[in-house]
Write an enzyme that holds these catalytic residues in place. Structure first.
Site: not given
Ligand code: F6P
Length: 535
Positions: A196, A202, A254-255, A340, A371, A500
Site C-alpha cells: 500500500k 520487507e 491494508g487488512r 491489528e 490432536h 519498525k
C-alpha cells in the site's frame, strides 16, 4: 459500560448451557442467524433473551447504526489518520455512487477492476508473456494486509484454480524468497510487488532481490513486474511501467484490502468469473449487515458474542477453528484483521480504555487441532470460546466419507465442550471396563470434563468464492461492530510503528557502524552474540 451485562453474568454463574436447551426446545433457532446460505449458531453459549437484549442495547448506545452508515457513505471515521473507510466500495459491483470529499470514487474503482481483469486474462491466456514465454508462475511480494488476504483466499479457493501457479513471499528472512524462487524460471515468472505504502522494508527488500534474480536469470523485469499500491510515484521510481500498476485509495486499510488490487494474485489464479463471485459474496454480506435487525444480523451477533465472552466474562482469547483445510490460513488472516484493528488501549477520544481491548485470536484447522491443543480447551483452567466453521459438503465427492468424518468431529467437539463429563459418568465408564476401588477413583478424576464451555458454529454449503466473500466480510463487520462498541478506532495501527523505528536504528549497529553500548543491556548482549557468531 458493561454493568448490566456483568450483573446478568453474575446471575448466570452456575447455569449450564445444556439446561437452556431443555428449557427452550426452540433455542437453536432462536439463537442463530441466517443470511443467504450461511447459518451461524450461537446457541451453545450462555446467552439468553435478557443477555441478548442487553448486548443489542450496546449497539444502540454506541451508535453502531449511525457509524455503520457513516462508514458506507465515505465519512472519515478513521479519525486518527483522517481517512474514510471504504473497502466496501471495492465490492460495490452495481456501482451506486460512493463519495469521498464530494468525489464519486466508483468510476475509478470499477475502471481499476476492469484493468485488473484484462491483465489477469492476458497472463492466464498467454497474451502477456515473459522473456521466455507464457507466465507459468506468479510471485506476490507483500506483507501483512498485502499478503495475508491473498494467501488465505488463494488457498481457500484452490478448487477454482485454472491459472498459473501463485506463490507468496512476505518475510524479510532471505530463506522465504530463496526457497520460493529456487524452483522457478526467471524468464516465465511474474512478480507482483504489493505494498500500500511502497515503503515497507520487507517488501522493498524482497522486490529488489526478486528483480536481481530475474535479471541474472535472463528474465525481463520491464515485462515481468507489476505493482499494487497507493503510492504511484514510488512504483514509478521503482521502474514499474504504469500500465502494470494498479492503484487504490488510502480509504482502503491494508487488512481490508483483498477485495481490490491487492487481490490480483487471487484473480490471476481463479479468473474473473470466480473473483467476481467472491466480490458478490462480500457485497451480499454488506447488504445483510446494513438491513437486518440486530438479533438477526450475523456480523452484529458474532460481534456481540465476542463482547460477551471477552469484555463481560473476561476470557482472554478466542480460537478460530475451521474444519476446512483450505481455510488453514484464515486464523492468521483473522489475527491481523482482529488484533491489528481492536488490539488497542486508547479510545477514539484519546482516553484510556476502561475495558479490555479485543481478545487474542488464534487457531488451526480441525481435525489437526484436536490432536494438539484441544486438551487444554477441554480440561485446562482457562475457558477458550471456540468458533467452529465447517462446510456441509466438500469439493471431493469421491471422498465424501472423509467429509462425513470431518463434520462428525466438528459437531462432536462443540457438543463435548458443552456437555462435558461428570465424575459419576466417568466412574460408570471405568466400572464398565472392569476397573474397581481406589484405582477407579483415581482414574475417574482424569476423565472428568467440566463442560459448559462456549462455542459458536458457522456452517455453509460449500466453500465457494461467493461463500468465502460472505465469510470474510462477516468478520470485517464483526471487527467494526466490536470496535465501535469499545469506542476505539479499528482502522489505524500505530502499535506497529515503534518496532519498525527501532529496527531501522539497529541496522547500523548490526553493520558495526554504530555503538551497541547505547542500547539496553539485554539488547547489547544479543548484538555482541551476533557479532561473535557471524563470519
Ligand atoms: O504491519 C503494519 C502494516 O502497516 C499493516 O497494517 C499492513 O498491512 C502492512 O504493514 C503492510 O503495509 P504495506 O502494504 O504498506 O506494505
Amino acid at each position: 459500560m458493561f454493568d448490566d451485562l456483568k450483573a446478568l453474568a453474575a446471575a448466570a454463574r452456575g447455569r449450564r448451557i445444556l439446561d437452556l436447551f431443555s428449557a427452550d426446545p426452540d433455542r437453536a433457532r432462536q439463537f442463530s442467524a441466517e443470511t443467504g446460505n450461511l447459518y451461524f449458531d450461537y446457541s451453545k453459549t450462555l446467552i439468553d433473551d435478557d443477555i441478548r437484549n442487553a448486548l443489542t442495547a450496546l449497539c444502540d448506545k454506541a451508535g453502531v447504526a449511525e457509524r455503520r452508515e457513516a462508514m458506507f457513505s465515505g465519512h472519515k471515521i478513521n479519525e486518527t489518520e483522517g481517512r474514510a473507510v471504504l473497502h466496501t466500495a471495492l465490492r460495490n459491483l452495481d456501482g451506486g455512487p460512493v463519495k469521498v470529499d464530494g468525489q464519486d470514487i466508483m468510476p475509478e474503482v470499477l475502471d481499476t477492476l476492469r484493468r485488473m481483469q484484462v491483465f489477469a486474462e492476458e497472463i492466464r491466456g498467454g497474451a502477456a508473456q515473459g522473456g521466455g514465454g507464457s507466465i507459468t508462475d506468479v510471485v506476490n511480494i507483500g506483507i501483512g494486509g498485502s499478503d495475508l488476504g491473498p494467501v488465505m483466499a488463494t488457498l481457500a479457493l484452490s478448487p477454482y484454480h485454472d491459472g498459473p501457479r501463485v506463490h507468496f513471499v512476505s518475510n524479510v528472512d532471505g530463506a522465504h524468497i530463496a526457497d520460493t524462487l529456487r524452483p522457478l524460471d526467471p524468464t516465465r515468472t511474474l512478480v507482483i510487488v504489493a505494498s500500500k505504502t511502497f515503503t515497507t522494508v520487507e517488501s522493498m527488500t524482497n522486490a529488489r532481490t526478486a528483480r536481481a534474480w530475474m535479471i541474472e536469470g535472463g528474465g525481463d523485469p520491464d515485462r515481468q513486474f507489476a505493482a499494487v499500491s497507493c503510492a504511484l510515484e514510488r512504483t514509478e521510481a521503482f521502474g514499474i511501467p504504469g500500465e502494470r500498476v494498479f492503484g487504490f485509495g488510502n480509504w482502503v486499510g491494508g487488512r481490508f484490502s483483498v477485495w481490490g488490487p491487492i487481490g490480483l494474485p487471487v484473480l490471476i489464479a481463479i479468473g474473473s468469473h470466480a473473483f467476481d463471485a467472491f466480490l458478490r459474496g462480500g457485497q451480499a454480506m454488506d447488504l445483510h449487515f446494513r438491513s437486518a435487525p440486530w438479533n438477526r444480523n450475523m456480523p452484529v451477533m458474532l460481534a456481540l458474542v465476542g463482547i460477551w465472552h471477552r469484555q463481560v466474562l473476561g476470557y482472554a482469547t478466542r480460537a478460530v477453528l475451521p474444519y476446512d483445510q483450505r481455510l488453514a490460513r484464515l486464523p492468521a488472516y483473522l489475527q491481523q484483521l482482529e488484533m491489528e484493528s481492536n488490539g488497542k488501549s486508547v479510545a477514539m477520544d484519546g482516553s484510556t480504555l476502561t475495558v479490555p481491548s479485543g481478545p487474542i485470536v488464534w487457531g488451526e484447522p480441525g481435525t489437526n487441532g484436536q490432536h494438539a491443543f484441544f486438551q487444554l480447551i477441554h480440561q485446562g483452567t482457562d475457558v477458550v470460546p471456540c468458533e467452529f466453521m465447517v462446510a456441509a459438503e466438500g469439493h471431493e465427492p469421491e471422498l465424501a466419507h472423509h467429509h462425513r468424518l470431518l463434520l462428525a468431529n466438528c459437531l462432536a467437539q462443540s457438543e463435548a465442550l458443552m456437555r462435558g463429563r461428570s465424575v459419576e459418568d466417568a466412574r460408570q465408564m471405568l466400572a464398565g471396563q472392569g476397573m474397581t476401588g481406589a484405582e477407579l477413583e483415581r482414574q475417574a478424576r482424569h476423565r472428568v470434563f467440566p463442560g459448559n464451555r462456549p462455542s459458536t458454529t458457522l456452517i455453509y454449503p460449500k466453500l465457494t468464492p461467493f461463500t468465502l466473500g460472505q465469510i470474510v466480510a462477516l468478520y470485517e463487520h464483526r471487527v467494526f461492530v466490536e470496535g465501535t462498541i469499545l469506542g476505539i478506532n479499528s482502522f489505524d495501527q500505530w502499535g506497529v510503528q515503534l518496532g519498525k523505528e527501532l529496527a531501522t536504528s539497529l541496522g547500523p549497529v548490526l553493520e558495526g557502524e554504530a555503538d551497541p553500548a547505547s542500547r539496553d543491556g539485554s539488547t547489547a548482549a544479543l548484538i555482541e552474540y551476533v557479532r561473535r557468531h557471524q563470519r
